[in-house]
Enzyme design. Sequence first.
Site, PDB file in Angstrom:
ATOM      1  N   GLN A 223      46.351  13.638  57.902  1.00 45.28           N
ATOM      2  CA  GLN A 223      45.985  12.730  59.000  1.00 45.28           C
ATOM      3  C   GLN A 223      45.301  13.524  60.098  1.00 45.28           C
ATOM      4  O   GLN A 223      44.818  12.948  61.065  1.00 45.28           O
ATOM      5  CB  GLN A 223      47.247  12.075  59.570  1.00 45.28           C
ATOM      6  CG  GLN A 223      48.007  11.234  58.573  1.00 45.28           C
ATOM      7  CD  GLN A 223      49.421  10.944  59.059  1.00 45.28           C
ATOM      8  OE1 GLN A 223      49.653  10.000  59.800  1.00 45.28           O
ATOM      9  NE2 GLN A 223      50.359  11.765  58.652  1.00 45.28           N
ATOM     10  N   ASN A 224      45.289  14.853  59.959  1.00 43.58           N
ATOM     11  CA  ASN A 224      44.718  15.701  61.008  1.00 43.58           C
ATOM     12  C   ASN A 224      43.193  15.719  60.926  1.00 43.58           C
ATOM     13  O   ASN A 224      42.620  15.612  59.844  1.00 43.58           O
ATOM     14  CB  ASN A 224      45.258  17.125  60.897  1.00 43.58           C
ATOM     15  CG  ASN A 224      46.767  17.160  61.057  1.00 43.58           C
ATOM     16  OD1 ASN A 224      47.342  16.186  61.523  1.00 43.58           O
ATOM     17  ND2 ASN A 224      47.388  18.242  60.659  1.00 43.58           N
ATOM     18  N   VAL A 225      42.590  15.914  62.094  1.00 46.56           N
ATOM     19  CA  VAL A 225      41.122  15.890  62.153  1.00 46.56           C
ATOM     20  C   VAL A 225      40.562  17.266  62.508  1.00 46.56           C
ATOM     21  O   VAL A 225      39.388  17.403  62.796  1.00 46.56           O
ATOM     22  CB  VAL A 225      40.645  14.822  63.181  1.00 46.56           C
ATOM     23  CG1 VAL A 225      41.049  13.425  62.736  1.00 46.56           C
ATOM     24  CG2 VAL A 225      41.174  15.111  64.589  1.00 46.56           C
ATOM     25  N   ASP A 226      41.448  18.287  62.482  1.00 46.79           N
ATOM     26  CA  ASP A 226      41.030  19.612  62.940  1.00 46.79           C
ATOM     27  C   ASP A 226      40.345  20.466  61.869  1.00 46.79           C
ATOM     28  O   ASP A 226      39.832  21.547  62.169  1.00 46.79           O
ATOM     29  CB  ASP A 226      42.229  20.374  63.526  1.00 46.79           C
ATOM     30  CG  ASP A 226      43.431  20.418  62.574  1.00 46.79           C
ATOM     31  OD1 ASP A 226      43.236  20.673  61.367  1.00 46.79           O
ATOM     32  OD2 ASP A 226      44.568  20.192  63.039  1.00 46.79           O
TER      33      ASP A 226
ATOM     34  N   HIS B 175      41.905  10.471  58.400  1.00 50.00           N
ATOM     35  CA  HIS B 175      41.457  10.023  59.723  1.00 50.00           C
ATOM     36  C   HIS B 175      40.156  10.702  60.161  1.00 50.00           C
ATOM     37  O   HIS B 175      39.802  10.685  61.331  1.00 50.00           O
ATOM     38  CB  HIS B 175      42.559  10.259  60.774  1.00 50.00           C
ATOM     39  CG  HIS B 175      43.724   9.336  60.630  1.00 50.00           C
ATOM     40  ND1 HIS B 175      44.985   9.594  61.139  1.00 50.00           N
ATOM     41  CD2 HIS B 175      43.832   8.118  60.011  1.00 50.00           C
ATOM     42  CE1 HIS B 175      45.801   8.594  60.851  1.00 50.00           C
ATOM     43  NE2 HIS B 175      45.143   7.695  60.159  1.00 50.00           N
TER      44      HIS B 175
ATOM     45  N   CYS C  89      22.439  11.780  70.267  1.00 52.36           N
ATOM     46  CA  CYS C  89      21.756  12.015  68.998  1.00 52.36           C
ATOM     47  C   CYS C  89      20.329  12.501  69.277  1.00 52.36           C
ATOM     48  O   CYS C  89      19.604  11.879  70.067  1.00 52.36           O
ATOM     49  CB  CYS C  89      21.728  10.702  68.205  1.00 52.36           C
ATOM     50  SG  CYS C  89      20.826  10.825  66.663  1.00 52.36           S
TER      51      CYS C  89
ATOM     52  N   ASN D 134      60.100  18.898  58.891  1.00 54.75           N
ATOM     53  CA  ASN D 134      59.819  18.404  60.231  1.00 54.75           C
ATOM     54  C   ASN D 134      60.835  19.025  61.191  1.00 54.75           C
ATOM     55  O   ASN D 134      61.936  19.384  60.780  1.00 54.75           O
ATOM     56  CB  ASN D 134      59.919  16.865  60.281  1.00 54.75           C
ATOM     57  CG  ASN D 134      59.154  16.266  61.457  1.00 54.75           C
ATOM     58  OD1 ASN D 134      59.364  16.645  62.609  1.00 54.75           O
ATOM     59  ND2 ASN D 134      58.260  15.328  61.170  1.00 54.75           N
TER      60      ASN D 134
ATOM     61  N   ALA E  22      56.986  24.013  60.080  1.00 56.06           N
ATOM     62  CA  ALA E  22      56.305  24.144  58.791  1.00 56.06           C
ATOM     63  C   ALA E  22      55.980  25.615  58.504  1.00 56.06           C
ATOM     64  O   ALA E  22      56.057  26.064  57.364  1.00 56.06           O
ATOM     65  CB  ALA E  22      55.026  23.306  58.811  1.00 56.06           C
TER      66      ALA E  22
HETATM   67  P1  OAD Z   1      52.723  12.835  65.718  1.00 55.44           P
HETATM   68  O1  OAD Z   1      52.396  13.515  67.001  1.00 55.44           O
HETATM   69  O2  OAD Z   1      53.018  11.384  65.763  1.00 55.44           O
HETATM   70  O3  OAD Z   1      53.971  13.548  65.028  1.00 55.44           O
HETATM   71  C1  OAD Z   1      54.033  14.935  64.882  1.00 55.44           C
HETATM   72  C2  OAD Z   1      55.269  15.251  64.064  1.00 55.44           C
HETATM   73  O4  OAD Z   1      55.316  16.649  63.843  1.00 55.44           O
HETATM   74  C3  OAD Z   1      56.596  14.864  64.731  1.00 55.44           C
HETATM   75  O5  OAD Z   1      57.402  14.178  63.782  1.00 55.44           O
HETATM   76  C4  OAD Z   1      57.208  16.217  65.125  1.00 55.44           C
HETATM   77  O6  OAD Z   1      58.626  16.184  65.070  1.00 55.44           O
HETATM   78  C5  OAD Z   1      56.643  17.122  64.061  1.00 55.44           C
HETATM   79  N1  OAD Z   1      56.489  18.546  64.414  1.00 55.44           N
HETATM   80  C6  OAD Z   1      56.172  19.089  65.619  1.00 55.44           C
HETATM   81  N2  OAD Z   1      56.030  20.427  65.527  1.00 55.44           N
HETATM   82  C7  OAD Z   1      56.254  20.746  64.225  1.00 55.44           C
HETATM   83  C8  OAD Z   1      56.210  21.963  63.484  1.00 55.44           C
HETATM   84  N3  OAD Z   1      55.912  23.124  64.071  1.00 55.44           N
HETATM   85  N4  OAD Z   1      56.487  21.910  62.158  1.00 55.44           N
HETATM   86  C9  OAD Z   1      56.798  20.731  61.544  1.00 55.44           C
HETATM   87  N5  OAD Z   1      56.829  19.548  62.197  1.00 55.44           N
HETATM   88  C10 OAD Z   1      56.561  19.555  63.513  1.00 55.44           C
HETATM   89  O7  OAD Z   1      51.524  13.177  64.695  1.00 55.44           O
HETATM   90  P2  OAD Z   1      51.097  12.399  63.365  1.00 55.44           P
HETATM   91  O8  OAD Z   1      52.266  11.882  62.634  1.00 55.44           O
HETATM   92  O9  OAD Z   1      50.170  13.300  62.655  1.00 55.44           O
HETATM   93  O10 OAD Z   1      45.753   9.139  64.473  1.00 55.44           O
HETATM   94  O11 OAD Z   1      50.292  11.196  63.982  1.00 55.44           O
HETATM   95  C11 OAD Z   1      49.669  10.289  63.128  1.00 55.44           C
HETATM   96  C12 OAD Z   1      48.409   9.780  63.746  1.00 55.44           C
HETATM   97  O12 OAD Z   1      48.683   9.278  65.063  1.00 55.44           O
HETATM   98  C13 OAD Z   1      47.357  10.830  63.986  1.00 55.44           C
HETATM   99  O13 OAD Z   1      46.584  11.123  62.837  1.00 55.44           O
HETATM  100  C14 OAD Z   1      46.517  10.203  65.059  1.00 55.44           C
HETATM  101  C15 OAD Z   1      47.610   9.666  65.949  1.00 55.44           C
HETATM  102  O14 OAD Z   1      47.268   8.567  66.725  1.00 55.44           O
HETATM  103  C16 OAD Z   1      44.470   8.967  64.814  1.00 55.44           C
HETATM  104  O15 OAD Z   1      43.931   9.659  65.632  1.00 55.44           O
HETATM  105  C17 OAD Z   1      43.811   7.844  64.090  1.00 55.44           C
END
Ligand code: OAD
Length: 244
Positions: free
Chosen positions: A100-103, A118, A148, A214, A233
């Site tokens: 889901q990461n965009v990096d 994403h 552009c 997590n 992680a």
């Molecule tokens: P979140 O910010 O919602 O969740 C990050 C998760 O990573 C949480 O459950 C934390 O507990 C966990 N976490 C933090 N540090 C960690 C580490 N060092 N090792 C392991 N886990 C860790 O991010 P996403 O679930 O990726 O969408 O969010 C989903 C989507 O919501 C993103 O892709 C983005 C956002 O809105 C769009 O931009 C479309």
Amino acid sequence: MGDVKKVADLIKEKGYVVAFTGAGISADSGIPTFRGSQGLWEKYDPMEYAHIRAFNSNPEKVWMMLREMSQVILDASPSPAHYALSELEKKGFLKAVITQNVDGLHYVAGNTKVIEYHGNHRWLVCLSCSKRVPLTRDIITVLPYPRCEKCNNVLKPDVVFFGEGIPMLEMIRANEEANKCNVLFVIGTSGVVYPAAEIPYIVKSRGAAIVEINTTPTPFTSSITDYYFEGTASDILPKILEHL
Ligand code: OAD
């Protein structure tokens, strides 16, 4: 706490592993997550900064946030967790990463099959003519926002904003992998954003194993996770790799 040796044995036995990743895996690279007290959405209201309507109506304002995010992404390097996934692919176990990461850090770390659900912030796309250009340090300095070179319209990072659909091809590829894998690693995602969060449930419904890493439990943990590792992680993944 899960047993790293047991999960390594499971990987050796089952073979086809897919990783489903979220912002937590890049937290170890210094990129802030979205949710939680230090999260991006605490600082910026997503409806004002990450909805496509907000971008279309006030690109200058949204680009203030995007400029900051772009800088963080351009400065970031893969974490030990990204490299562990790359190693897992080289060893022949990991068949795909659905992120889901965009990096773009999974590619930088060396993974070759990465499904960017994403999108990818390292590319900018013109909303008029669809021309794509790479994100560079220079382009983000352009005020009030990058345009552009072909049609002078506003450029937007090639990522999915709220209110936009998931790219069709990525959705198809992700579903294919969800229907093939025997083990799914769910790493660093809060599991609250759909349709991405459906993926672990699809995998589980086929009887495959869910291994979750997590720092805090998620909606998956008590419902579908078979092996839960609480920690970062970058700490856990290399430990599993040691046994492979
Ligand atoms: P979140 O910010 O919602 O969740 C990050 C998760 O990573 C949480 O459950 C934390 O507990 C966990 N976490 C933090 N540090 C960690 C580490 N060092 N090792 C392991 N886990 C860790 O991010 P996403 O679930 O990726 O969408 O969010 C989903 C989507 O919501 C993103 O892709 C983005 C956002 O809105 C769009 O931009 C479309």
